[in-house]
Design a protein around this motif. Structure first.
Motif, PDB file in Angstrom:
ATOM      1  N   VAL A  49       0.872  -1.263  -0.042  1.00  0.00           N
ATOM      2  CA  VAL A  49      -0.050  -0.010  -0.138  1.00  0.00           C
ATOM      3  C   VAL A  49       0.795   1.253   0.050  1.00  0.00           C
ATOM      4  O   VAL A  49       0.697   2.194  -0.959  1.00  0.00           O
ATOM      5  N   ALA A  50       1.822   1.316   0.972  1.00  0.00           N
ATOM      6  CA  ALA A  50       2.760   2.341   1.032  1.00  0.00           C
ATOM      7  C   ALA A  50       3.334   2.737  -0.469  1.00  0.00           C
ATOM      8  O   ALA A  50       3.396   3.842  -0.956  1.00  0.00           O
ATOM      9  N   GLU A  51       4.068   1.542  -0.962  1.00  0.00           N
ATOM     10  CA  GLU A  51       4.656   1.664  -2.407  1.00  0.00           C
ATOM     11  C   GLU A  51       3.736   2.340  -3.429  1.00  0.00           C
ATOM     12  O   GLU A  51       4.009   3.085  -4.244  1.00  0.00           O
ATOM     13  N   THR A  52       2.379   1.824  -3.422  1.00  0.00           N
ATOM     14  CA  THR A  52       1.402   2.318  -4.559  1.00  0.00           C
ATOM     15  C   THR A  52       1.070   3.753  -4.121  1.00  0.00           C
ATOM     16  O   THR A  52       0.975   4.729  -5.096  1.00  0.00           O
ATOM     17  N   LEU A  53       1.087   4.372  -2.907  1.00  0.00           N
ATOM     18  CA  LEU A  53       0.692   5.604  -2.555  1.00  0.00           C
ATOM     19  C   LEU A  53       2.249   6.538  -2.602  1.00  0.00           C
ATOM     20  O   LEU A  53       1.889   7.818  -2.452  1.00  0.00           O
ATOM     21  N   ALA A  58       5.451   3.453   7.636  1.00  0.00           N
ATOM     22  CA  ALA A  58       4.998   3.720   8.976  1.00  0.00           C
ATOM     23  C   ALA A  58       3.921   4.743   8.910  1.00  0.00           C
ATOM     24  O   ALA A  58       2.910   4.954   9.638  1.00  0.00           O
ATOM     25  N   GLN A  59       3.767   5.521   7.674  1.00  0.00           N
ATOM     26  CA  GLN A  59       2.397   6.414   7.752  1.00  0.00           C
ATOM     27  C   GLN A  59       1.339   5.933   7.438  1.00  0.00           C
ATOM     28  O   GLN A  59       0.245   6.181   7.829  1.00  0.00           O
ATOM     29  N   VAL A  60       1.556   4.731   6.540  1.00  0.00           N
ATOM     30  CA  VAL A  60       0.206   3.928   6.060  1.00  0.00           C
ATOM     31  C   VAL A  60      -0.257   3.342   7.648  1.00  0.00           C
ATOM     32  O   VAL A  60      -1.616   3.299   7.865  1.00  0.00           O
ATOM     33  N   ARG A  61       0.659   2.665   8.355  1.00  0.00           N
ATOM     34  CA  ARG A  61       0.246   1.999   9.547  1.00  0.00           C
ATOM     35  C   ARG A  61      -0.243   3.100  10.536  1.00  0.00           C
ATOM     36  O   ARG A  61      -1.214   2.730  11.113  1.00  0.00           O
ATOM     37  N   ALA A  85      -8.903   4.683   0.167  1.00  0.00           N
ATOM     38  CA  ALA A  85      -9.461   5.655   1.336  1.00  0.00           C
ATOM     39  C   ALA A  85      -8.166   6.284   1.966  1.00  0.00           C
ATOM     40  O   ALA A  85      -8.298   7.494   2.153  1.00  0.00           O
ATOM     41  N   LEU A  86      -7.137   5.495   2.063  1.00  0.00           N
ATOM     42  CA  LEU A  86      -5.832   5.950   2.568  1.00  0.00           C
ATOM     43  C   LEU A  86      -5.046   6.786   1.686  1.00  0.00           C
ATOM     44  O   LEU A  86      -4.278   7.706   2.070  1.00  0.00           O
ATOM     45  N   GLY A  87      -5.487   6.619   0.248  1.00  0.00           N
ATOM     46  CA  GLY A  87      -4.748   7.442  -0.922  1.00  0.00           C
ATOM     47  C   GLY A  87      -5.262   8.760  -0.652  1.00  0.00           C
ATOM     48  O   GLY A  87      -4.816   9.966  -1.055  1.00  0.00           O
ATOM     49  N   ASP A  88      -6.667   8.853  -0.422  1.00  0.00           N
ATOM     50  CA  ASP A  88      -7.352  10.094  -0.260  1.00  0.00           C
ATOM     51  C   ASP A  88      -6.868  11.041   1.174  1.00  0.00           C
ATOM     52  O   ASP A  88      -6.673  12.231   0.900  1.00  0.00           O
ATOM     53  N   LEU A  89      -6.673  10.280   2.169  1.00  0.00           N
ATOM     54  CA  LEU A  89      -5.855  10.808   3.087  1.00  0.00           C
ATOM     55  C   LEU A  89      -4.568  11.501   2.784  1.00  0.00           C
ATOM     56  O   LEU A  89      -4.072  12.584   3.251  1.00  0.00           O
ATOM     57  N   VAL A  90      -3.883  10.445   1.993  1.00  0.00           N
ATOM     58  CA  VAL A  90      -2.205  11.133   1.978  1.00  0.00           C
ATOM     59  C   VAL A  90      -2.503  12.334   0.726  1.00  0.00           C
ATOM     60  O   VAL A  90      -1.784  13.093   0.894  1.00  0.00           O
ATOM     61  N   GLY A  91      -3.484  12.264   0.061  1.00  0.00           N
ATOM     62  CA  GLY A  91      -3.642  13.431  -1.192  1.00  0.00           C
ATOM     63  C   GLY A  91      -3.918  14.683  -0.169  1.00  0.00           C
ATOM     64  O   GLY A  91      -3.504  15.718  -0.812  1.00  0.00           O
ATOM     65  N   LEU A  92      -4.784  14.580   0.777  1.00  0.00           N
ATOM     66  CA  LEU A  92      -5.142  15.788   1.581  1.00  0.00           C
ATOM     67  C   LEU A  92      -3.692  16.635   2.169  1.00  0.00           C
ATOM     68  O   LEU A  92      -3.632  17.621   2.317  1.00  0.00           O
ATOM     69  N   VAL A  93      -2.976  15.567   2.649  1.00  0.00           N
ATOM     70  CA  VAL A  93      -1.707  15.887   3.168  1.00  0.00           C
ATOM     71  C   VAL A  93      -0.754  16.382   2.223  1.00  0.00           C
ATOM     72  O   VAL A  93      -0.123  17.541   2.158  1.00  0.00           O
ATOM     73  N   LEU A 102      -2.904  16.823  11.855  1.00  0.00           N
ATOM     74  CA  LEU A 102      -4.505  17.005  11.745  1.00  0.00           C
ATOM     75  C   LEU A 102      -5.045  16.039  10.986  1.00  0.00           C
ATOM     76  O   LEU A 102      -6.121  15.224  11.386  1.00  0.00           O
ATOM     77  N   ALA A 103      -4.507  15.221   9.873  1.00  0.00           N
ATOM     78  CA  ALA A 103      -5.030  14.179   9.092  1.00  0.00           C
ATOM     79  C   ALA A 103      -5.279  12.773  10.338  1.00  0.00           C
ATOM     80  O   ALA A 103      -6.409  12.233  10.184  1.00  0.00           O
ATOM     81  N   VAL A 104      -4.192  12.910  11.062  1.00  0.00           N
ATOM     82  CA  VAL A 104      -4.242  11.526  11.757  1.00  0.00           C
ATOM     83  C   VAL A 104      -5.227  11.871  13.010  1.00  0.00           C
ATOM     84  O   VAL A 104      -6.160  10.918  13.294  1.00  0.00           O
ATOM     85  N   GLY A 105      -5.553  13.020  13.280  1.00  0.00           N
ATOM     86  CA  GLY A 105      -6.402  13.565  14.366  1.00  0.00           C
ATOM     87  C   GLY A 105      -7.764  13.318  13.935  1.00  0.00           C
ATOM     88  O   GLY A 105      -8.782  12.854  14.651  1.00  0.00           O
ATOM     89  N   THR A 106      -8.079  13.796  12.637  1.00  0.00           N
ATOM     90  CA  THR A 106      -9.570  13.759  12.050  1.00  0.00           C
ATOM     91  C   THR A 106      -9.654  12.244  12.043  1.00  0.00           C
ATOM     92  O   THR A 106     -10.882  11.836  12.061  1.00  0.00           O
ATOM     93  N   THR A 107      -8.893  11.418  11.471  1.00  0.00           N
ATOM     94  CA  THR A 107      -9.214  10.168  11.077  1.00  0.00           C
ATOM     95  C   THR A 107      -9.480   9.428  12.379  1.00  0.00           C
ATOM     96  O   THR A 107     -10.377   8.427  12.380  1.00  0.00           O
ATOM     97  N   ARG A 108      -8.713   9.716  13.653  1.00  0.00           N
ATOM     98  CA  ARG A 108      -9.122   9.111  14.683  1.00  0.00           C
ATOM     99  C   ARG A 108     -10.329   9.557  15.267  1.00  0.00           C
ATOM    100  O   ARG A 108     -11.063   8.513  15.783  1.00  0.00           O
ATOM    101  N   ALA A 109     -10.880  10.738  15.208  1.00  0.00           N
ATOM    102  CA  ALA A 109     -12.124  11.037  15.369  1.00  0.00           C
ATOM    103  C   ALA A 109     -13.184  10.203  14.718  1.00  0.00           C
ATOM    104  O   ALA A 109     -14.251   9.667  15.153  1.00  0.00           O
TER     105      ALA A 109
END
Length: 349
Positions: A49-53, A58-61, A85-93, A102-109
């Motif tokens: 997944v990490a290679e694809t994105l 570590a960021q994927v995990r 879904a993970l790609g969308d988050l990475v794209g925001l960053v 902030l992406a991690v915090g929002t994702t946790r919520a």
């Protein structure tokens, strides 16, 4: 040919095959419900997944754990939708709309909210499956078969409801920033009245009734509190087992909420007694939660309130119209974290 023996060809004295076990020794769950929900099979490991994105593993995990989902190590546990879904988050960053924290915090919520919703829905689903099996109106089937059918019928309309509810609550949240009078220099803080309602002697009560009855009691308590809070244009922040935390921009409405909770629950002979504490002041809004001295004080005040009574702090008393309400100072007492305080009882003229 090596293989399993059909049941009708198995010797009569042959033992039944042992059920498949998970790694922790528990029976492996029927995966048909999961397949009906996901509609795809896992095909990628975290490193793939990490290679694809194009990001570190570590960021994927980190993002995956923020969702509240288990870390599967090097197993192929990710589906195409997970990667998207993970790609969308990475794209925001990457697009600098948000930083990683902030992406991690929002994702946790989101993860915590969805986890609780999923637990509630599964609990409801189990009861529904039991009702279907008890009626015996369907062809003979296992609980998993009934669950799969229910999932198939509920999945699409429930997904639409989730998106609709999110949009409505997003619009309401934006409106609250103005309605609550947030400080223009700090949109995360605002002046509110915080209410904390809890069930009296819940631990002792829960030891006297069945687990099913405890669950039903909490459901009724939370539901009635939520109805009263919404009626007074407040907002439930969270439910904590036998307690509900709510806020309101208007102290009078907050007090009316407290009165409504006592009338709907404490005055109902089929429900346990309750007590409510109210405290006013500045709070910090953060990821759907509120923090600050009024939150802690409201919770502490419930410990000195009598059954089916409301206790308020001096800041709330000062904001109540004197021609409508009367207050009386109670004996000073130590309140953990606040020193010696004089809470106030309140009633209408």
């Amino acid at each position: 040919m090596i293989g399993s023996v059909p049941p009708d060809e198995r010797p009569q004295d042959a033992p039944e095959p042992e059920p498949a076990l998970r790694g922790d020794g528990l029976p492996a769950p029927d995966d048909r419900v999961e397949s009906a929900l996901l509609r795809e099979e896992p095909a990628y490991a975290a490193a793939e997944v990490a290679e694809t994105l194009g990001v570190p593993t570590a960021q994927v995990r980190r993002l995956w754990r923020a969702l509240g989902l288990p870390d599967h190590g090097d197993a192929r546990a990710f589906t195409d939708s997970d990667v998207a879904a993970l790609g969308d988050l990475v794209g925001l960053v990457d697009g600098e709309l948000v930083d990683l924290d902030l992406a991690v915090g929002t994702t946790r919520a989101v993860g915590q909210t969805m986890a609780r919703l999923a637990d509630w829905q599964v609990g409801t689903l189990v009861h529904r499956v039991e009702e279907i099996e008890a009626r015996g109106t369907t062809a003979p089937a296992t609980a998993a078969d009934d669950a799969v059918r229910l999932v198939e019928r509920l999945r699409e309309p429930f997904e639409e409801l989730l998106v609709y509810a999110w949009r409505r609550h997003l619009a309401a949240a934006v409106g609250r920033i103005e309605a609550l009078g947030a400080n223009e220099e700090d949109l995360h803080s605002t002046e509110v009245t915080v209410g904390f309602a809890d069930i009296v002697s819940f631990t002792a009560l829960s030891n006297q009734i069945s687990r099913e009855d405890v669950g039903d009691l909490i459901e009724r308590f939370e539901s009635r509190c939520a109805d009263v809070v919404a009626l007074q244009q407040g907002r439930v922040i969270k439910s904590i087992g036998d307690s509900v935390l709510f806020v309101n921009a208007d102290p009078v409405r907050a007090l009316e909420t407290a009165e409504g909770i006592i009338n709907k629950i404490g005055r109902d002979t089929r429900m346990p007694d309750v007590r409510v504490g109210l405290a006013s002041g500045s709070v910090v809004l953060r990821l759907g939660d509120v923090f600050g001295p009024p939150v802690n004080l409201a919770a502490r005040l419930t410990t000195v309130a009598r059954r089916n009574r409301i206790i308020i702090d001096a800041a709330t008393a000062e904001q109540l119209p004197h021609d409508q309400f009367e207050t009386r100072r109670l004996p000073a007492r130590p309140v953990r974290g606040f020193g010696i305080l004089e809470p106030l009882a309140v009633w209408r003229h």
